[in-house]
Scaffold this motif. Structure first.
Motif, PDB file in Angstrom:
ATOM      1  N   UNK A  42       0.839  -1.200   0.000  1.00  0.00           N
ATOM      2  CA  UNK A  42       0.000   0.000   0.000  1.00  0.00           C
ATOM      3  C   UNK A  42       0.874   1.250   0.000  1.00  0.00           C
ATOM      4  N   UNK A  43       1.909   1.276   0.793  1.00  0.00           N
ATOM      5  CA  UNK A  43       2.815   2.420   0.820  1.00  0.00           C
ATOM      6  C   UNK A  43       3.507   2.639  -0.509  1.00  0.00           C
ATOM      7  N   UNK A  44       3.923   1.574  -1.149  1.00  0.00           N
ATOM      8  CA  UNK A  44       4.565   1.672  -2.465  1.00  0.00           C
ATOM      9  C   UNK A  44       3.611   2.282  -3.476  1.00  0.00           C
ATOM     10  N   UNK A  45       2.358   1.814  -3.479  1.00  0.00           N
ATOM     11  CA  UNK A  45       1.376   2.342  -4.428  1.00  0.00           C
ATOM     12  C   UNK A  45       1.081   3.815  -4.158  1.00  0.00           C
ATOM     13  N   UNK A  46       1.018   4.213  -2.903  1.00  0.00           N
ATOM     14  CA  UNK A  46       0.763   5.615  -2.579  1.00  0.00           C
ATOM     15  C   UNK A  46       1.899   6.508  -3.040  1.00  0.00           C
ATOM     16  N   UNK A  47       3.138   6.123  -2.748  1.00  0.00           N
ATOM     17  CA  UNK A  47       4.272   6.948  -3.129  1.00  0.00           C
ATOM     18  C   UNK A  47       4.510   6.909  -4.634  1.00  0.00           C
ATOM     19  N   UNK A  48       4.209   5.807  -5.271  1.00  0.00           N
ATOM     20  CA  UNK A  48       4.396   5.684  -6.719  1.00  0.00           C
ATOM     21  C   UNK A  48       3.373   6.535  -7.466  1.00  0.00           C
ATOM     22  N   UNK A  49       2.146   6.626  -6.982  1.00  0.00           N
ATOM     23  CA  UNK A  49       1.107   7.385  -7.668  1.00  0.00           C
ATOM     24  C   UNK A  49       1.259   8.888  -7.458  1.00  0.00           C
ATOM     25  N   UNK A  50       1.979   9.339  -6.441  1.00  0.00           N
ATOM     26  CA  UNK A  50       2.160  10.765  -6.210  1.00  0.00           C
ATOM     27  C   UNK A  50       2.944  11.413  -7.331  1.00  0.00           C
ATOM     28  N   UNK A  51       3.876  10.714  -7.932  1.00  0.00           N
ATOM     29  CA  UNK A  51       4.664  11.276  -9.020  1.00  0.00           C
ATOM     30  C   UNK A  51       3.825  11.547 -10.252  1.00  0.00           C
ATOM     31  N   UNK A  52       2.811  10.789 -10.493  1.00  0.00           N
ATOM     32  CA  UNK A  52       1.969  10.976 -11.672  1.00  0.00           C
ATOM     33  C   UNK A  52       1.120  12.235 -11.556  1.00  0.00           C
ATOM     34  N   UNK A  53       0.667  12.560 -10.381  1.00  0.00           N
ATOM     35  CA  UNK A  53      -0.197  13.722 -10.215  1.00  0.00           C
ATOM     36  C   UNK A  53       0.557  15.014 -10.513  1.00  0.00           C
ATOM     37  N   UNK A  54       1.841  15.063 -10.271  1.00  0.00           N
ATOM     38  CA  UNK A  54       2.622  16.266 -10.498  1.00  0.00           C
ATOM     39  C   UNK A  54       2.873  16.515 -11.980  1.00  0.00           C
ATOM     40  N   UNK A  55       2.729  15.511 -12.825  1.00  0.00           N
ATOM     41  CA  UNK A  55       3.027  15.648 -14.240  1.00  0.00           C
ATOM     42  C   UNK A  55       1.904  16.307 -15.033  1.00  0.00           C
ATOM     43  N   UNK A  56       0.761  16.527 -14.439  1.00  0.00           N
ATOM     44  CA  UNK A  56      -0.371  17.090 -15.167  1.00  0.00           C
ATOM     45  C   UNK A  56      -0.059  18.521 -15.587  1.00  0.00           C
ATOM     46  N   UNK A  57      -0.351  18.813 -16.852  1.00  0.00           N
ATOM     47  CA  UNK A  57      -0.123  20.151 -17.368  1.00  0.00           C
ATOM     48  C   UNK A  57      -1.103  20.402 -18.513  1.00  0.00           C
ATOM     49  N   UNK A  58      -1.158  21.646 -18.959  1.00  0.00           N
ATOM     50  CA  UNK A  58      -2.038  22.004 -20.071  1.00  0.00           C
ATOM     51  C   UNK A  58      -1.348  21.661 -21.381  1.00  0.00           C
ATOM     52  N   UNK A  59      -2.033  20.873 -22.207  1.00  0.00           N
ATOM     53  CA  UNK A  59      -1.492  20.459 -23.495  1.00  0.00           C
ATOM     54  C   UNK A  59      -2.532  20.761 -24.558  1.00  0.00           C
ATOM     55  N   UNK A  60      -2.078  21.297 -25.683  1.00  0.00           N
ATOM     56  CA  UNK A  60      -2.972  21.573 -26.801  1.00  0.00           C
ATOM     57  C   UNK A  60      -2.595  20.652 -27.951  1.00  0.00           C
ATOM     58  N   UNK A  61      -3.542  19.847 -28.386  1.00  0.00           N
ATOM     59  CA  UNK A  61      -3.320  18.966 -29.531  1.00  0.00           C
ATOM     60  C   UNK A  61      -3.919  19.630 -30.757  1.00  0.00           C
ATOM     61  N   UNK A  62      -3.138  19.744 -31.811  1.00  0.00           N
ATOM     62  CA  UNK A  62      -3.637  20.373 -33.033  1.00  0.00           C
ATOM     63  C   UNK A  62      -4.248  19.310 -33.932  1.00  0.00           C
ATOM     64  N   UNK A  63      -5.351  19.675 -34.549  1.00  0.00           N
ATOM     65  CA  UNK A  63      -6.049  18.790 -35.474  1.00  0.00           C
ATOM     66  C   UNK A  63      -5.871  19.318 -36.891  1.00  0.00           C
ATOM     67  N   UNK A  64      -5.957  18.439 -37.885  1.00  0.00           N
ATOM     68  CA  UNK A  64      -5.877  18.915 -39.261  1.00  0.00           C
ATOM     69  C   UNK A  64      -7.037  19.865 -39.572  1.00  0.00           C
ATOM     70  N   UNK A  65      -6.841  20.722 -40.567  1.00  0.00           N
ATOM     71  CA  UNK A  65      -7.869  21.698 -40.937  1.00  0.00           C
ATOM     72  C   UNK A  65      -9.123  20.970 -41.396  1.00  0.00           C
TER      73      UNK A  65
END
Length: 111
Positions: A42-65
């Motif tokens: 349980x401790x491993x899963x908690x500490x391992x999942x904390x790193x993923x939450x920090x990676x969230x950022x705003x990303x813009x995906x462009x689509x073809x016209x």
């Protein structure tokens, strides 16, 4: 006050008591190992999942016209987007955790 006298156990009873103590010791050690393994997992899963939450950022995906989003879905660790690009269908997949492109599938008619 009278005290009750406890007779000494016979050799057979003493052996039985020793056997029960040994079995209880084994059961206690096994239980302690199992509980510690669960807590470590349980401790491993908690500490391992904390790193993923920090990676969230705003990303813009462009689509073809002229492209239109037809459908979106989540499949496991992937975000799936179906596009209509000028009359042809296209499926793009992205990693759900990092939002990086994972693949593209285009559909075309045979000539």
């Amino acid at each position: 006050m009278t005290e009750t006298a406890v007779p000494e156990p016979s050799p057979e009873q003493a052996a039985l008591f020793a056997r029960v103590r040994r079995m209880m010791l084994i059961a206690g050690v096994t239980t302690a190992l199992a509980i510690s393994a669960v807590l470590i997992a349980v401790g491993y899963r908690l500490f391992k999942s904390e790193g993923r939450a920090a990676e969230a950022s705003d990303i813009t995906a462009t689509l073809p016209k002229g492209a239109k989003i037809v459908a979106t879905a989540v499949a496991g660790d992937r975000l799936v987007i179906t596009l209509d690009v000028g009359g042809t269908m296209e499926i793009r997949t992205f990693d759900a955790h990092t939002l990086k492109p994972a693949g593209r599938l285009r559909f075309a008619n045979e000539p």
